[in-house]
Design a protein around this motif. Sequence first.
Motif, PDB file in Angstrom:
ATOM      1  N   LEU A   1      37.819  39.049  47.171  1.00 25.16           N
ATOM      2  CA  LEU A   1      38.411  39.417  45.763  1.00 25.16           C
ATOM      3  C   LEU A   1      38.842  38.271  45.112  1.00 25.16           C
ATOM      4  O   LEU A   1      38.384  37.781  44.071  1.00 25.16           O
ATOM      5  CB  LEU A   1      39.406  40.544  45.636  1.00 25.16           C
ATOM      6  N   TYR A   2      39.316  37.491  45.709  1.00 25.10           N
ATOM      7  CA  TYR A   2      40.234  36.274  45.238  1.00 25.10           C
ATOM      8  C   TYR A   2      39.032  35.113  44.865  1.00 25.10           C
ATOM      9  O   TYR A   2      39.083  34.458  43.837  1.00 25.10           O
ATOM     10  CB  TYR A   2      40.962  35.470  46.348  1.00 25.10           C
TER      11      TYR A   2
ATOM     12  N   VAL B   1      41.927  35.153  31.153  1.00 28.86           N
ATOM     13  CA  VAL B   1      42.298  36.531  31.639  1.00 28.86           C
ATOM     14  C   VAL B   1      41.435  37.491  31.605  1.00 28.86           C
ATOM     15  O   VAL B   1      41.196  38.362  32.427  1.00 28.86           O
ATOM     16  CB  VAL B   1      43.701  36.767  30.951  1.00 28.86           C
ATOM     17  N   LEU B   2      40.625  37.660  30.640  1.00 30.04           N
ATOM     18  CA  LEU B   2      39.620  38.359  30.438  1.00 30.04           C
ATOM     19  C   LEU B   2      38.617  38.428  31.520  1.00 30.04           C
ATOM     20  O   LEU B   2      38.313  39.462  32.032  1.00 30.04           O
ATOM     21  CB  LEU B   2      38.988  38.483  28.846  1.00 30.04           C
ATOM     22  N   ALA B   3      38.109  37.158  31.549  1.00 31.09           N
ATOM     23  CA  ALA B   3      37.106  36.943  32.774  1.00 31.09           C
ATOM     24  C   ALA B   3      37.495  37.195  34.253  1.00 31.09           C
ATOM     25  O   ALA B   3      36.804  38.157  34.898  1.00 31.09           O
ATOM     26  CB  ALA B   3      36.800  35.429  32.626  1.00 31.09           C
ATOM     27  N   VAL B   4      38.763  36.906  34.273  1.00 30.92           N
ATOM     28  CA  VAL B   4      39.331  37.248  35.535  1.00 30.92           C
ATOM     29  C   VAL B   4      39.415  38.764  35.823  1.00 30.92           C
ATOM     30  O   VAL B   4      39.084  39.300  36.806  1.00 30.92           O
ATOM     31  CB  VAL B   4      40.724  36.711  35.802  1.00 30.92           C
ATOM     32  N   SER B   5      39.763  39.364  34.710  1.00 29.58           N
ATOM     33  CA  SER B   5      40.198  40.920  34.813  1.00 29.58           C
ATOM     34  C   SER B   5      38.851  41.523  35.126  1.00 29.58           C
ATOM     35  O   SER B   5      38.647  42.509  36.050  1.00 29.58           O
ATOM     36  CB  SER B   5      40.527  41.371  33.668  1.00 29.58           C
ATOM     37  N   GLN B   6      37.869  41.058  34.392  1.00 30.02           N
ATOM     38  CA  GLN B   6      36.657  41.867  34.620  1.00 30.02           C
ATOM     39  C   GLN B   6      36.025  41.220  35.916  1.00 30.02           C
ATOM     40  O   GLN B   6      35.287  42.170  36.687  1.00 30.02           O
ATOM     41  CB  GLN B   6      35.355  41.254  33.541  1.00 30.02           C
ATOM     42  N   ALA B   7      36.238  40.314  36.361  1.00 23.45           N
ATOM     43  CA  ALA B   7      35.670  40.226  37.795  1.00 23.45           C
ATOM     44  C   ALA B   7      36.472  41.012  38.792  1.00 23.45           C
ATOM     45  O   ALA B   7      35.701  41.414  39.621  1.00 23.45           O
ATOM     46  CB  ALA B   7      36.134  38.582  38.414  1.00 23.45           C
ATOM     47  N   TYR B   8      37.768  41.182  38.743  1.00 24.71           N
ATOM     48  CA  TYR B   8      38.567  42.000  39.521  1.00 24.71           C
ATOM     49  C   TYR B   8      38.014  43.510  39.437  1.00 24.71           C
ATOM     50  O   TYR B   8      37.682  44.194  40.470  1.00 24.71           O
ATOM     51  CB  TYR B   8      40.071  41.947  38.846  1.00 24.71           C
ATOM     52  N   VAL B   9      37.897  43.908  38.130  1.00 18.13           N
ATOM     53  CA  VAL B   9      37.313  45.262  38.145  1.00 18.13           C
ATOM     54  C   VAL B   9      35.794  45.529  38.812  1.00 18.13           C
ATOM     55  O   VAL B   9      35.409  46.565  39.489  1.00 18.13           O
ATOM     56  CB  VAL B   9      37.337  45.726  36.478  1.00 18.13           C
ATOM     57  N   ASN B  10      35.014  44.493  38.348  1.00 19.98           N
ATOM     58  CA  ASN B  10      33.712  44.664  38.749  1.00 19.98           C
ATOM     59  C   ASN B  10      33.531  44.389  40.429  1.00 19.98           C
ATOM     60  O   ASN B  10      32.797  44.998  41.006  1.00 19.98           O
ATOM     61  CB  ASN B  10      32.815  43.310  38.330  1.00 19.98           C
TER      62      ASN B  10
ATOM     63  N   ILE C   1      46.228  35.257  45.082  1.00 16.87           N
ATOM     64  CA  ILE C   1      45.860  36.057  44.192  1.00 16.87           C
ATOM     65  C   ILE C   1      46.885  35.943  43.096  1.00 16.87           C
ATOM     66  O   ILE C   1      46.559  35.796  41.898  1.00 16.87           O
ATOM     67  CB  ILE C   1      45.558  37.681  44.448  1.00 16.87           C
ATOM     68  N   VAL C   2      48.198  36.147  43.519  1.00 15.83           N
ATOM     69  CA  VAL C   2      49.339  35.992  42.739  1.00 15.83           C
ATOM     70  C   VAL C   2      49.396  34.567  42.095  1.00 15.83           C
ATOM     71  O   VAL C   2      49.494  34.698  40.904  1.00 15.83           O
ATOM     72  CB  VAL C   2      50.563  36.222  43.365  1.00 15.83           C
ATOM     73  N   ASP C   3      49.090  33.682  42.788  1.00 17.62           N
ATOM     74  CA  ASP C   3      49.299  32.304  42.282  1.00 17.62           C
ATOM     75  C   ASP C   3      48.104  32.097  41.138  1.00 17.62           C
ATOM     76  O   ASP C   3      48.491  31.429  40.182  1.00 17.62           O
ATOM     77  CB  ASP C   3      48.972  31.062  43.338  1.00 17.62           C
ATOM     78  N   LEU C   4      46.871  32.643  41.414  1.00 16.92           N
ATOM     79  CA  LEU C   4      45.872  32.564  40.483  1.00 16.92           C
ATOM     80  C   LEU C   4      46.496  33.286  39.117  1.00 16.92           C
ATOM     81  O   LEU C   4      46.103  32.633  37.891  1.00 16.92           O
ATOM     82  CB  LEU C   4      44.634  33.045  40.924  1.00 16.92           C
TER      83      LEU C   4
ATOM     84  N   VAL D   1      52.979  38.756  35.379  1.00 15.28           N
ATOM     85  CA  VAL D   1      52.139  39.092  36.498  1.00 15.28           C
ATOM     86  C   VAL D   1      52.253  40.288  36.934  1.00 15.28           C
ATOM     87  O   VAL D   1      50.970  40.821  37.488  1.00 15.28           O
ATOM     88  CB  VAL D   1      52.576  37.801  37.780  1.00 15.28           C
ATOM     89  N   ARG D   2      53.166  40.803  37.045  1.00 17.43           N
ATOM     90  CA  ARG D   2      53.264  42.180  37.803  1.00 17.43           C
ATOM     91  C   ARG D   2      52.469  43.148  36.950  1.00 17.43           C
ATOM     92  O   ARG D   2      51.984  44.044  37.238  1.00 17.43           O
ATOM     93  CB  ARG D   2      54.702  42.691  37.982  1.00 17.43           C
ATOM     94  N   GLY D   3      52.563  42.716  35.566  1.00 22.47           N
ATOM     95  CA  GLY D   3      51.918  43.884  34.529  1.00 22.47           C
ATOM     96  C   GLY D   3      50.535  43.477  34.694  1.00 22.47           C
ATOM     97  O   GLY D   3      49.804  44.570  34.640  1.00 22.47           O
TER      98      GLY D   3
END
Lengths: 195, 195
Positions: free
Chosen positions: A68-69, A85-94, A124-127, A146-148
Amino acid sequence: MSPRPKIGLDLTTILEAAGVLADQLGIQEVTLANLAKNLGIRPPSLYNHFDGLPGLRKKLAIYGIDKLYSRMADAAIGVSGTEAVLAVSQAYVNFAREHPGIYEATLLAPDPEDVDVQQAGAKIVDLSVRILQAYRLEGESALHAVRGLRSILHGFSSLEQRGGFKMALDLDESLVIIIKAFLAGIAGDSPTTTD
Amino acid sequence: MSPRPKIGLDLTTILEAAGVLADQLGIQEVTLANLAKNLGIRPPSLYNHFDGLPGLRKKLAIYGIDKLYSRMADAAIGVSGTEAVLAVSQAYVNFAREHPGIYEATLLAPDPEDVDVQQAGAKIVDLSVRILQAYRLEGESALHAVRGLRSILHGFSSLEQRGGFKMALDLDESLVIIIKAFLAGIAGDSPTTTD
DNA sequence: TATTTTAACTAATGATATTAGTTAAATCAA
DNA sequence: TTGATTTAACTAATATCATTAGTTAAAATA
Protein backbone atom coordinates in the motif's frame (compact mmCIF):
# COMPACT_ATOMS: atom_id res chain seq x y z
CA MET A 1 7.50 -43.99 -1.53
CA SER A 2 6.28 -40.69 -2.99
CA PRO A 3 9.02 -38.20 -3.82
CA ARG A 4 9.43 -35.35 -1.40
CA PRO A 5 10.67 -32.75 -3.84
CA LYS A 6 11.65 -30.06 -1.33
CA ILE A 7 10.07 -27.28 -3.30
CA GLY A 8 12.17 -24.71 -1.56
CA LEU A 9 9.50 -22.17 -0.80
CA ASP A 10 10.55 -18.77 0.43
CA LEU A 11 8.48 -16.40 2.48
CA THR A 12 7.76 -14.03 -0.38
CA THR A 13 6.27 -16.80 -2.48
CA ILE A 14 4.13 -17.89 0.43
CA LEU A 15 2.94 -14.36 1.16
CA GLU A 16 2.07 -13.81 -2.47
CA ALA A 17 0.01 -16.98 -2.47
CA ALA A 18 -1.66 -15.88 0.75
CA GLY A 19 -2.39 -12.49 -0.80
CA VAL A 20 -4.00 -14.04 -3.85
CA LEU A 21 -6.05 -16.27 -1.60
CA ALA A 22 -7.13 -13.29 0.48
CA ASP A 23 -8.13 -11.23 -2.55
CA GLN A 24 -9.99 -14.06 -4.24
CA LEU A 25 -11.79 -15.76 -1.35
CA GLY A 26 -11.59 -13.28 1.51
CA ILE A 27 -9.31 -13.09 4.50
CA GLN A 28 -11.22 -15.72 6.45
CA GLU A 29 -10.32 -18.27 3.82
CA VAL A 30 -6.63 -17.69 4.31
CA THR A 31 -6.23 -20.82 6.37
CA LEU A 32 -3.15 -22.95 6.71
CA ALA A 33 -5.08 -25.75 5.03
CA ASN A 34 -6.01 -23.66 1.98
CA LEU A 35 -2.62 -22.03 1.73
CA ALA A 36 -0.82 -25.37 1.94
CA LYS A 37 -3.09 -26.83 -0.72
CA ASN A 38 -2.36 -23.94 -3.09
CA LEU A 39 1.36 -24.34 -2.51
CA GLY A 40 1.35 -28.10 -2.90
CA ILE A 41 2.57 -28.85 0.59
CA ARG A 42 1.06 -30.09 3.87
CA PRO A 43 -0.16 -27.64 6.48
CA PRO A 44 2.44 -28.46 9.15
CA SER A 45 5.24 -27.64 6.70
CA LEU A 46 4.19 -24.01 6.86
CA TYR A 47 5.42 -23.84 10.43
CA ASN A 48 8.94 -23.88 9.01
CA HIS A 49 8.27 -20.45 7.54
CA PHE A 50 6.26 -18.60 10.16
CA ASP A 51 4.81 -19.06 13.58
CA GLY A 52 1.37 -20.50 12.91
CA LEU A 53 -1.68 -18.57 11.80
CA PRO A 54 -0.95 -15.53 13.98
CA GLY A 55 2.54 -15.37 12.50
CA LEU A 56 1.13 -15.51 8.99
CA ARG A 57 -1.38 -12.79 9.78
CA LYS A 58 1.34 -10.53 11.09
CA LYS A 59 3.61 -11.07 8.09
CA LEU A 60 0.72 -10.63 5.67
CA ALA A 61 -0.22 -7.38 7.41
CA ILE A 62 3.28 -5.98 6.97
CA TYR A 63 3.43 -7.28 3.40
CA GLY A 64 0.18 -5.46 2.66
CA ILE A 65 1.17 -2.23 4.37
CA ASP A 66 4.39 -2.14 2.38
CA LYS A 67 2.50 -2.70 -0.86
CA LEU A 68 0.00 0.00 0.00
CA TYR A 69 2.78 2.40 0.89
CA SER A 70 4.49 1.80 -2.45
CA ARG A 71 1.36 2.66 -4.32
CA MET A 72 0.85 5.83 -2.29
CA ALA A 73 4.45 6.92 -2.63
CA ASP A 74 4.30 6.35 -6.38
CA ALA A 75 1.23 8.49 -6.64
CA ALA A 76 2.92 11.29 -4.72
CA ILE A 77 5.75 11.67 -7.21
CA GLY A 78 5.78 14.95 -9.07
CA VAL A 79 2.66 16.43 -7.54
CA SER A 80 1.98 18.76 -4.65
CA GLY A 81 -0.77 20.48 -2.75
CA THR A 82 -4.34 19.40 -3.31
CA GLU A 83 -3.30 17.50 -6.39
CA ALA A 84 -0.93 15.38 -4.32
CA VAL A 85 -3.48 14.61 -1.65
CA LEU A 86 -6.02 13.62 -4.28
CA ALA A 87 -3.54 11.43 -6.12
CA VAL A 88 -2.46 9.65 -2.97
CA SER A 89 -6.05 9.24 -1.84
CA GLN A 90 -7.07 7.68 -5.13
CA ALA A 91 -4.06 5.37 -4.99
CA TYR A 92 -5.11 4.28 -1.50
CA VAL A 93 -8.69 3.58 -2.47
CA ASN A 94 -7.71 1.85 -5.70
CA PHE A 95 -5.33 -0.42 -3.82
CA ALA A 96 -8.12 -1.41 -1.49
CA ARG A 97 -10.35 -2.08 -4.50
CA GLU A 98 -7.80 -4.20 -6.34
CA HIS A 99 -6.64 -6.03 -3.26
CA PRO A 100 -9.57 -6.23 -0.87
CA GLY A 101 -8.15 -9.20 1.01
CA ILE A 102 -4.67 -7.81 1.36
CA TYR A 103 -6.09 -4.46 2.40
CA GLU A 104 -8.17 -6.15 5.05
CA ALA A 105 -5.13 -8.06 6.26
CA THR A 106 -3.40 -4.72 6.64
CA LEU A 107 -5.52 -3.95 9.67
CA LEU A 108 -5.78 -7.46 11.00
CA ALA A 109 -2.41 -8.01 12.65
CA PRO A 110 -2.81 -10.07 15.84
CA ASP A 111 -1.01 -7.35 17.79
CA PRO A 112 -1.23 -3.87 16.28
CA GLU A 113 1.31 -2.70 18.86
CA ASP A 114 3.93 -5.01 17.40
CA VAL A 115 7.10 -3.10 16.56
CA ASP A 116 7.41 -4.39 13.00
CA VAL A 117 3.78 -3.59 12.23
CA GLN A 118 4.12 -0.12 13.75
CA GLN A 119 7.24 0.52 11.73
CA ALA A 120 5.53 -0.39 8.48
CA GLY A 121 2.56 1.81 9.32
CA ALA A 122 4.77 4.72 10.31
CA LYS A 123 5.91 5.14 6.72
CA ILE A 124 2.34 5.77 5.65
CA VAL A 125 1.87 8.27 8.44
CA ASP A 126 5.08 10.04 7.47
CA LEU A 127 4.00 10.24 3.87
CA SER A 128 0.67 11.69 4.93
CA VAL A 129 2.41 14.28 7.05
CA ARG A 130 4.59 15.29 4.15
CA ILE A 131 1.81 15.75 1.62
CA LEU A 132 -0.17 17.75 4.16
CA GLN A 133 2.76 20.05 4.91
CA ALA A 134 1.73 22.15 1.94
CA TYR A 135 -1.13 23.37 4.07
CA ARG A 136 1.19 24.97 6.63
CA LEU A 137 -0.70 23.75 9.63
CA GLU A 138 0.60 24.95 12.95
CA GLY A 139 1.65 22.60 15.73
CA GLU A 140 -0.81 19.88 16.50
CA SER A 141 -3.12 20.85 13.68
CA ALA A 142 -1.01 18.86 11.25
CA LEU A 143 -1.40 15.74 13.38
CA HIS A 144 -5.15 16.14 13.64
CA ALA A 145 -5.25 16.58 9.88
CA VAL A 146 -3.33 13.36 9.33
CA ARG A 147 -5.81 11.53 11.51
CA GLY A 148 -8.62 13.03 9.48
CA LEU A 149 -7.17 12.04 6.15
CA ARG A 150 -6.50 8.48 7.30
CA SER A 151 -9.98 8.23 8.76
CA ILE A 152 -11.53 9.29 5.49
CA LEU A 153 -9.39 6.96 3.39
CA HIS A 154 -9.86 3.93 5.60
CA GLY A 155 -13.51 4.60 6.29
CA PHE A 156 -14.29 5.12 2.63
CA SER A 157 -12.38 2.01 1.53
CA SER A 158 -13.79 -0.16 4.26
CA LEU A 159 -17.38 0.92 3.69
CA GLU A 160 -17.07 0.58 -0.06
CA GLN A 161 -15.67 -2.90 0.37
CA ARG A 162 -18.47 -3.95 2.68
CA GLY A 163 -21.14 -2.63 0.39
CA GLY A 164 -21.90 0.26 2.69
CA PHE A 165 -22.57 2.71 -0.11
CA LYS A 166 -25.84 1.80 -1.71
CA MET A 167 -26.79 4.99 -3.52
CA ALA A 168 -26.40 5.09 -7.31
CA LEU A 169 -23.78 7.76 -7.11
CA ASP A 170 -20.29 7.73 -8.55
CA LEU A 171 -17.80 6.60 -5.93
CA ASP A 172 -14.73 8.30 -7.33
CA GLU A 173 -16.62 11.54 -7.46
CA SER A 174 -17.59 11.12 -3.83
CA LEU A 175 -13.99 10.62 -2.82
CA VAL A 176 -12.79 13.74 -4.61
CA ILE A 177 -15.57 15.83 -3.13
CA ILE A 178 -14.94 14.52 0.37
CA ILE A 179 -11.20 15.07 0.22
CA LYS A 180 -11.56 18.53 -1.24
CA ALA A 181 -14.06 19.50 1.42
CA PHE A 182 -11.80 18.27 4.18
CA LEU A 183 -8.77 20.07 2.77
CA ALA A 184 -10.71 23.29 2.31
CA GLY A 185 -11.85 22.99 5.89
CA ILE A 186 -8.44 22.49 7.43
CA ALA A 187 -6.66 25.02 5.25
CA GLY A 188 -9.13 27.81 5.53
CA ASP A 189 -8.68 27.75 1.77
CA SER A 190 -4.99 28.56 1.64
CA PRO A 191 -2.76 25.70 0.56
CA THR A 192 0.75 26.95 0.04
CA THR A 193 1.32 25.57 -3.40
CA THR A 194 0.13 26.26 -6.87
CA ASP A 195 -2.72 24.05 -7.98
CA MET B 1 -30.35 -38.87 34.37
CA SER B 2 -29.35 -35.23 34.68
CA PRO B 3 -32.21 -32.73 34.70
CA ARG B 4 -32.80 -30.94 31.41
CA PRO B 5 -34.20 -27.74 32.87
CA LYS B 6 -35.36 -26.13 29.60
CA ILE B 7 -34.00 -22.73 30.42
CA GLY B 8 -36.28 -21.08 27.92
CA LEU B 9 -33.81 -18.78 26.28
CA ASP B 10 -35.08 -16.12 23.94
CA LEU B 11 -33.17 -14.50 21.13
CA THR B 12 -32.65 -11.23 22.96
CA THR B 13 -30.97 -12.95 25.87
CA ILE B 14 -28.74 -14.85 23.49
CA LEU B 15 -27.80 -11.74 21.52
CA GLU B 16 -27.00 -9.86 24.71
CA ALA B 17 -24.72 -12.68 25.79
CA ALA B 18 -23.11 -12.70 22.36
CA GLY B 19 -22.62 -8.94 22.58
CA VAL B 20 -20.94 -9.18 25.97
CA LEU B 21 -18.72 -11.92 24.61
CA ALA B 22 -17.83 -9.82 21.57
CA ASP B 23 -16.99 -6.75 23.66
CA GLN B 24 -14.96 -8.67 26.20
CA LEU B 25 -13.03 -11.14 24.07
CA GLY B 26 -13.40 -9.85 20.52
CA ILE B 27 -15.67 -10.91 17.72
CA GLN B 28 -13.55 -13.93 16.78
CA GLU B 29 -14.28 -15.42 20.18
CA VAL B 30 -18.01 -15.31 19.58
CA THR B 31 -18.16 -19.00 18.79
CA LEU B 32 -21.09 -21.29 19.30
CA ALA B 33 -18.97 -23.17 21.82
CA ASN B 34 -18.21 -20.07 23.90
CA LEU B 35 -21.71 -18.71 23.62
CA ALA B 36 -23.27 -22.01 24.65
CA LYS B 37 -20.91 -22.26 27.61
CA ASN B 38 -21.88 -18.78 28.80
CA LEU B 39 -25.55 -19.61 28.47
CA GLY B 40 -25.29 -22.98 30.19
CA ILE B 41 -26.44 -25.02 27.23
CA ARG B 42 -24.81 -27.23 24.59
CA PRO B 43 -23.75 -25.80 21.23
CA PRO B 44 -26.27 -27.71 19.08
CA SER B 45 -29.12 -26.26 21.13
CA LEU B 46 -28.34 -22.85 19.67
CA TYR B 47 -29.55 -24.05 16.29
CA ASN B 48 -33.06 -23.84 17.69
CA HIS B 49 -32.65 -20.07 17.85
CA PHE B 50 -30.75 -19.13 14.70
CA ASP B 51 -29.26 -20.70 11.63
CA GLY B 52 -25.73 -21.52 12.70
CA LEU B 53 -22.85 -19.12 13.00
CA PRO B 54 -23.77 -17.12 9.89
CA GLY B 55 -27.27 -16.70 11.30
CA LEU B 56 -25.88 -15.47 14.58
CA ARG B 57 -23.56 -13.03 12.83
CA LYS B 58 -26.45 -11.58 10.87
CA LYS B 59 -28.66 -11.17 13.90
CA LEU B 60 -25.83 -9.71 15.93
CA ALA B 61 -25.11 -7.23 13.14
CA ILE B 62 -28.71 -6.01 13.13
CA TYR B 63 -28.78 -5.94 16.92
CA GLY B 64 -25.66 -3.77 16.89
CA ILE B 65 -26.87 -1.45 14.15
CA ASP B 66 -30.10 -0.86 16.06
CA LYS B 67 -28.19 -0.11 19.24
CA LEU B 68 -25.88 2.28 17.42
CA TYR B 69 -28.81 4.01 15.78
CA SER B 70 -30.50 4.52 19.15
CA ARG B 71 -27.46 6.22 20.53
CA MET B 72 -27.14 8.46 17.51
CA ALA B 73 -30.81 9.36 17.49
CA ASP B 74 -30.65 10.18 21.19
CA ALA B 75 -27.74 12.49 20.61
CA ALA B 76 -29.60 14.29 17.85
CA ILE B 77 -32.47 15.35 20.08
CA GLY B 78 -32.75 19.07 20.65
CA VAL B 79 -29.73 20.10 18.63
CA SER B 80 -29.17 21.29 15.09
CA GLY B 81 -26.52 22.38 12.64
CA THR B 82 -22.90 21.84 13.52
CA GLU B 83 -23.84 21.08 17.09
CA ALA B 84 -26.05 18.22 15.93
CA VAL B 85 -23.42 16.71 13.69
CA LEU B 86 -20.85 16.91 16.45
CA ALA B 87 -23.18 15.37 19.00
CA VAL B 88 -24.12 12.50 16.70
CA SER B 89 -20.50 11.96 15.75
CA GLN B 90 -19.42 11.75 19.35
CA ALA B 91 -22.24 9.34 20.09
CA TYR B 92 -21.10 7.15 17.21
CA VAL B 93 -17.49 7.08 18.31
CA ASN B 94 -18.38 6.56 21.94
CA PHE B 95 -20.56 3.62 21.05
CA ALA B 96 -17.68 2.04 19.17
CA ARG B 97 -15.45 2.64 22.19
CA GLU B 98 -17.86 1.16 24.70
CA HIS B 99 -18.87 -1.75 22.49
CA PRO B 100 -15.91 -2.57 20.28
CA GLY B 101 -17.09 -6.10 19.61
CA ILE B 102 -20.67 -5.18 18.85
CA TYR B 103 -19.48 -2.33 16.66
CA GLU B 104 -17.27 -4.73 14.75
CA ALA B 105 -20.18 -7.12 14.36
CA THR B 106 -22.14 -4.26 12.84
CA LEU B 107 -20.04 -4.49 9.69
CA LEU B 108 -19.53 -8.24 9.71
CA ALA B 109 -22.84 -9.55 8.45
CA PRO B 110 -22.32 -12.57 6.18
CA ASP B 111 -24.27 -10.85 3.43
CA PRO B 112 -24.31 -7.05 3.57
CA GLU B 113 -26.91 -7.05 0.80
CA ASP B 114 -29.38 -8.85 3.05
CA VAL B 115 -32.65 -6.97 3.22
CA ASP B 116 -32.90 -6.94 7.00
CA VAL B 117 -29.34 -5.68 7.36
CA GLN B 118 -29.90 -3.02 4.71
CA GLN B 119 -33.06 -1.90 6.43
CA ALA B 120 -31.32 -1.47 9.75
CA GLY B 121 -28.50 0.47 8.14
CA ALA B 122 -30.87 2.68 6.21
CA LYS B 123 -32.08 4.27 9.42
CA ILE B 124 -28.56 5.49 10.14
CA VAL B 125 -28.22 6.85 6.63
CA ASP B 126 -31.55 8.64 6.96
CA LEU B 127 -30.51 10.18 10.24
CA SER B 128 -27.29 11.38 8.66
CA VAL B 129 -29.18 12.91 5.77
CA ARG B 130 -31.45 14.75 8.18
CA ILE B 131 -28.72 16.28 10.31
CA LEU B 132 -26.87 17.36 7.19
CA GLN B 133 -29.93 19.04 5.73
CA ALA B 134 -29.06 22.13 7.72
CA TYR B 135 -26.27 22.70 5.24
CA ARG B 136 -28.65 23.12 2.32
CA LEU B 137 -26.67 21.03 -0.10
CA GLU B 138 -28.02 20.88 -3.60
CA GLY B 139 -28.86 17.64 -5.37
CA GLU B 140 -26.23 14.98 -5.13
CA SER B 141 -24.04 17.04 -2.86
CA ALA B 142 -26.04 15.90 0.12
CA LEU B 143 -25.40 12.28 -0.73
CA HIS B 144 -21.69 12.80 -1.17
CA ALA B 145 -21.67 14.56 2.18
CA VAL B 146 -23.38 11.63 3.87
CA ARG B 147 -20.74 9.33 2.46
CA GLY B 148 -18.06 11.63 3.77
CA LEU B 149 -19.48 11.79 7.25
CA ARG B 150 -19.89 8.03 7.44
CA SER B 151 -16.39 7.49 6.14
CA ILE B 152 -14.96 9.77 8.80
CA LEU B 153 -16.95 8.19 11.61
CA HIS B 154 -16.26 4.62 10.63
CA GLY B 155 -12.64 5.25 9.70
CA PHE B 156 -11.96 7.10 12.92
CA SER B 157 -13.66 4.46 15.08
CA SER B 158 -12.06 1.56 13.29
CA LEU B 159 -8.57 3.02 13.38
CA GLU B 160 -8.89 4.01 17.01
CA GLN B 161 -10.06 0.52 17.87
CA ARG B 162 -7.17 -1.10 16.03
CA GLY B 163 -4.60 1.12 17.69
CA GLY B 164 -4.03 3.07 14.49
CA PHE B 165 -3.58 6.40 16.26
CA LYS B 166 -0.26 6.35 18.06
CA MET B 167 0.43 10.04 18.60
CA ALA B 168 0.02 11.47 22.08
CA LEU B 169 -2.80 13.69 20.98
CA ASP B 170 -6.29 13.94 22.37
CA LEU B 171 -8.64 11.77 20.34
CA ASP B 172 -11.85 13.65 21.09
CA GLU B 173 -10.19 16.84 20.05
CA SER B 174 -9.15 15.23 16.78
CA LEU B 175 -12.69 14.16 16.06
CA VAL B 176 -14.12 17.62 16.64
CA ILE B 177 -11.47 19.23 14.46
CA ILE B 178 -11.97 16.71 11.67
CA ILE B 179 -15.75 17.03 11.65
CA LYS B 180 -15.64 20.80 11.79
CA ALA B 181 -13.16 20.92 8.94
CA PHE B 182 -15.31 18.63 6.83
CA LEU B 183 -18.47 20.62 7.54
CA ALA B 184 -16.77 23.91 6.81
CA GLY B 185 -15.56 22.43 3.55
CA ILE B 186 -18.89 21.18 2.33
CA ALA B 187 -20.89 24.18 3.49
CA GLY B 188 -18.61 26.88 2.25
CA ASP B 189 -19.18 28.14 5.79
CA SER B 190 -22.91 28.66 5.61
CA PRO B 191 -24.94 26.24 7.71
CA THR B 192 -28.51 27.32 7.81
CA THR B 193 -29.02 27.23 11.55
CA THR B 194 -27.87 29.20 14.52
CA ASP B 195 -24.88 27.74 16.29
C1' DT C 1 -56.54 -34.24 28.89
C1' DA C 2 -54.42 -35.21 24.46
C1' DT C 3 -51.72 -33.27 20.88
C1' DT C 4 -48.38 -30.39 19.02
C1' DT C 5 -44.61 -27.51 19.28
C1' DT C 6 -40.45 -26.17 21.30
C1' DA C 7 -35.94 -26.31 23.28
C1' DA C 8 -33.01 -28.83 25.17
C1' DC C 9 -30.05 -33.13 24.57
C1' DT C 10 -26.46 -37.11 22.85
C1' DA C 11 -23.76 -38.96 19.26
C1' DA C 12 -21.20 -38.59 15.23
C1' DT C 13 -18.71 -36.24 11.33
C1' DG C 14 -15.54 -33.29 9.02
C1' DA C 15 -12.51 -29.35 8.99
C1' DT C 16 -9.21 -26.86 11.36
C1' DA C 17 -4.75 -25.48 13.87
C1' DT C 18 -1.24 -27.26 16.24
C1' DT C 19 2.56 -30.27 18.32
C1' DA C 20 5.91 -33.96 18.21
C1' DG C 21 8.92 -36.54 16.08
C1' DT C 22 11.03 -38.10 11.46
C1' DT C 23 13.54 -37.88 7.08
C1' DA C 24 15.74 -36.51 3.16
C1' DA C 25 17.33 -32.71 0.48
C1' DA C 26 20.31 -28.82 0.37
C1' DT C 27 24.07 -26.26 2.14
C1' DC C 28 28.41 -25.64 3.99
C1' DA C 29 32.99 -26.57 6.05
C1' DA C 30 36.99 -29.39 6.12
C1' DT D 1 34.92 -34.38 -2.47
C1' DT D 2 33.18 -35.78 1.71
C1' DG D 3 31.13 -35.35 6.13
C1' DA D 4 28.29 -32.55 9.24
C1' DT D 5 24.71 -29.38 9.77
C1' DT D 6 20.79 -26.99 8.62
C1' DT D 7 16.51 -26.75 6.33
C1' DA D 8 12.07 -27.92 4.61
C1' DA D 9 9.35 -31.20 3.77
C1' DC D 10 6.71 -35.20 5.90
C1' DT D 11 3.37 -38.56 9.02
C1' DA D 12 0.80 -39.21 13.05
C1' DA D 13 -1.86 -37.60 16.69
C1' DT D 14 -4.64 -34.25 19.47
C1' DA D 15 -7.92 -30.65 20.58
C1' DT D 16 -11.33 -27.43 19.19
C1' DC D 17 -14.76 -26.06 16.14
C1' DA D 18 -19.29 -26.07 13.48
C1' DT D 19 -22.61 -28.83 11.96
C1' DT D 20 -26.15 -32.67 11.17
C1' DA D 21 -29.21 -36.32 12.63
C1' DG D 22 -32.04 -38.17 15.57
C1' DT D 23 -34.07 -38.11 20.48
C1' DT D 24 -36.69 -36.53 24.50
C1' DA D 25 -39.06 -34.06 27.70
C1' DA D 26 -40.99 -29.70 28.88
C1' DA D 27 -44.23 -26.20 27.56
C1' DA D 28 -48.00 -24.53 25.01
C1' DT D 29 -52.22 -25.32 22.83
C1' DA D 30 -56.41 -27.52 21.27
